[in-house]
Scaffold this active site. Sequence first.
Site, PDB file in Angstrom:
ATOM      1  CG  ASP A   4      -2.146  -0.679   1.152  1.00 26.41           C
ATOM      2  OD1 ASP A   4      -2.705  -0.686   0.052  1.00 26.41           O
ATOM      3  OD2 ASP A   4      -2.606  -1.246   2.168  1.00 26.41           O
TER       4      ASP A   4
HETATM    5  C1  BGC Z   1      -1.210   2.517   5.780  1.00 22.36           C
HETATM    6  C2  BGC Z   1       0.005   1.766   6.176  1.00 22.36           C
HETATM    7  C3  BGC Z   1      -0.358   0.350   6.334  1.00 22.36           C
HETATM    8  C4  BGC Z   1      -1.030  -0.147   5.115  1.00 22.36           C
HETATM    9  C5  BGC Z   1      -1.534  -1.494   5.334  1.00 22.36           C
HETATM   10  C6  BGC Z   1      -1.827   1.923   4.554  1.00 22.36           C
HETATM   11  O1  BGC Z   1      -3.001   2.558   4.218  1.00 22.36           O
HETATM   12  O2  BGC Z   1      -0.894   3.841   5.566  1.00 22.36           O
HETATM   13  O3  BGC Z   1       0.526   2.251   7.354  1.00 22.36           O
HETATM   14  O4  BGC Z   1       0.763  -0.417   6.601  1.00 22.36           O
HETATM   15  O5  BGC Z   1      -2.121   0.617   4.754  1.00 22.36           O
HETATM   16  O6  BGC Z   1      -2.314  -1.634   6.457  1.00 22.36           O
HETATM   17  O1  IFM Z   2      -1.236  -5.372   1.387  1.00 18.59           O
HETATM   18  C1  IFM Z   2      -1.449  -4.520   2.460  1.00 18.59           C
HETATM   19  C2  IFM Z   2      -2.779  -4.889   3.053  1.00 18.59           C
HETATM   20  O2  IFM Z   2      -3.822  -4.702   2.135  1.00 18.59           O
HETATM   21  C3  IFM Z   2      -3.055  -4.159   4.309  1.00 18.59           C
HETATM   22  N1  IFM Z   2      -2.009  -4.369   5.245  1.00 18.59           N
HETATM   23  C4  IFM Z   2      -0.672  -4.085   4.749  1.00 18.59           C
HETATM   24  C5  IFM Z   2      -0.337  -4.662   3.435  1.00 18.59           C
HETATM   25  C6  IFM Z   2       0.981  -4.084   2.901  1.00 18.59           C
HETATM   26  O3  IFM Z   2       0.926  -2.699   2.698  1.00 18.59           O
END
Ligand code: BGC
Ligand code: IFM
Length: 817
Positions: free
Chosen positions: A492
Amino acid sequence: MQFGFFDDINKEYVITTPETPLPWINYLGCENFFSLKSNTGGGYCFYKDAKLLRLTRYRYNNSPLDNNGHYIYIKDEDTIWNPGWQPSQTPVEDYTCRHGLGYTVISSSKNDIKATQTALVPIGDNCELDKLTIKNTGNSVKHLSVYSYIEFCLWNAVDDCNNFQRNFSTGEVEVQPEINIGTAAMSAIYHKTEYRERRNHYAVHAVSTAANGFDTSRESFIGTYGSPAMPKAVKEGTSYNSIASGWSPVGSFRIDIDLEPGEEKEYVFIIGYAENPDDKKWESFGIINKEPAYALLEKYNTPAKFDTALAALKDYWTHLLSSYIVDTEDKKLCRMVNIWNQYQCMVTFNMSRSASYYESGTGRGMGFRDSCQDLLGFVHLIPDSARQRILDIAATQFEDGSAYHQYQPLTKKGNSDIGSGFNDDPLWLIAGTAAYLKETGDFSILDEKVAFDCDTSKAQPLMEHLRRSFNYTTTHLGPHKLPLIGRADWNDCLNLNCFSSAPGESFQTTGPSEGPVAESVFIAGMYVKYGNEYADICHIAGLTEEENAVRSHVDDMYKAVLDAGWDGEWFLRAYDAESRKVGSHECEDGQIYIEPQGFCVMAGIGVKEGLAQKAMDSVEKILDTKYGIMILQPAYRSYHLELGEVSSYPPGYKENAGIFCHNNPWVSIAETVIDDKNRAFETYKKICPAYLEEISEIHRTEPYVYSQMIAGKDAASFGEAKNSWLTGTAAWTFTSISQYILGVRASFEGLTIDPCLPDSIKNLTITRKFRDAVYNITISNEKHERVSSLIVNGSEISGNTVPYNKDTKVYNVTVNI
Ligand code: BGC
Ligand code: IFM
């Protein structure tokens, strides 16, 4: 250091101090009603959706930690205490918290009173039950008052945080101090907030006796400047029988109890969600239809009924877990595979990334990619629920094959605040559906008509959804013929088209979904892996022309990865919007990323060319640590506008060189692809919570479930885990250990048995329920080779797949590897 121990016989983790490094929680509920329950009695509950239908309030980020729960206070003369220690924090003796499968038992003693609070969400009903067992273990008569306490939430948890001025005037309750339900006298409090608008639901808090008093106004119960640690009502040994009007409605009952020496009493507290039957809408003057609540209360208003519900819950789990049972010398392995990993897969299936102690329940909802992956670890448990989930997810897809990134569990509608544009999303639908087809053989799902963007007038068979998923990537390639990344792929935080962001601005909500040309080698790996699975599906469906076309596109992608996605010693991660390399030895920081190494090798890319081995060697050399494999190295030392959020984290945390557990099992599976047996298991063990139990003071999160992240070697807190429970690590690790290391996996043709075992495992048996048969598999790991033939019910068959045969119900399989 340990803060408890595993009780494998009872399938429980037993916590022996309330002061764990972080709250160690459990999830109650397997269907529609859920309750988070910490080892001190903290947590909250909701019906289907933690944002829209939350029944009780929880205060995140608070101090003391773990604030608000379903608490029981005991007033014993001047001593006020709680069986779970919080919120009074009065020291207790003999404290234990047993987190079991769908239930939690918290027990402690004080001044010759032993109190046990057992909480569960019963199968089939929408409520949490808390049974209090209270016993006088001393020699003199005890006169006690016991109080329940919950704080009702105002239903929409976002409003509860940012528009509470409104809620301060909407709260309404109704109380029945004494009512006979069935054969029991009970007391009940109804929380009716929002009934004026929606008129179709309410919450009820009740107790299995006629209480001696109650409170529903928080201010009355706690005191204007009081605290839940020492509520005014409890301190004064009374109840004010307050009727909340606006402000913050709560539910508290007081029960005065006399206990002779040795005497024990039991009470059941209920927190339930009730809906009005359609034909009996509420009248407009605040009179609620209580019949649904009465029906619920009658089912659980005695300790004996509670015990029956607990027994039913235990049977339910014994049955579910009987689908995959391993027996081997390594007990940590057995407890993770047979109990906790599968249990966490159920929780991630139900919660996606919505509600935990680290996910607010108001933000993410059900993730498209997340829920598709969660299916991989869940589909064998309840295939019918997996089927419905696939249809729900697919209905949020757009007509061009792209998808809403998240949807709301209650409404099942795509979340337009987040929107679409994460270009890995479509391919995950193929992954989840293929897993379901292999598990069940139920190809009829492909004919189910499914809406696009929840518009049923646009419904098409699920197969058409898969086709558009595949075609979305095929038609969105960049200059190197690699897939366009869009706003981000699985990572992400890798926002390569995100020029508009500057420090302090939002990283990923505004990036274009197409447009600059950043490309992802990770999506290329996915495309090869799931493209091949899609081609297999076409093959079985008799779509030969399409199958051939798909395979040819997959071949082209394979070549594109070798041409433009190989960096010399490992797979490149991506090309940014200006076609500069990301994850290359040419970069200053972020030279190697884990994701393409795991996924490309899982997809088989570079195996015959010898590149897969090199990639895995590089992972071991550069990314591996004693606590698991980091997501990238070297960590970004400064913020890069052209990379986005990934470089916003300090080195060692989250996507910037943390040990992001989710993709460790990809490496583990990749190791089995290149046949590195010991390394596959070592990778499994490093992040596996049961093997980390002894270093709980470092790891800090629950030793029975996976966390999203463990701080990497660049971080000050190397080895510290964060964000436990809701992570794709659960499903992927169950996949890696059960299907690839232990090697028993569903395939389109039948059950494949292909173990890739470390030297340390000599013998094992696996019982696997697959489709409608039972497979008793005995494996002896003497020769350390891969399986080339099997003995099935006494006869040798070649290959490693037991073909599905609907007439055979028991398969005894012997493998000598
Ligand atoms: C957040 C990250 C997170 C990721 C997956 C993103 O939207 O900003 O901190 O690791 O999602 O949860
Ligand atoms: O792939 C993502 C997921 O969708 C949400 N948690 C973190 C992952 C890596 O950014």
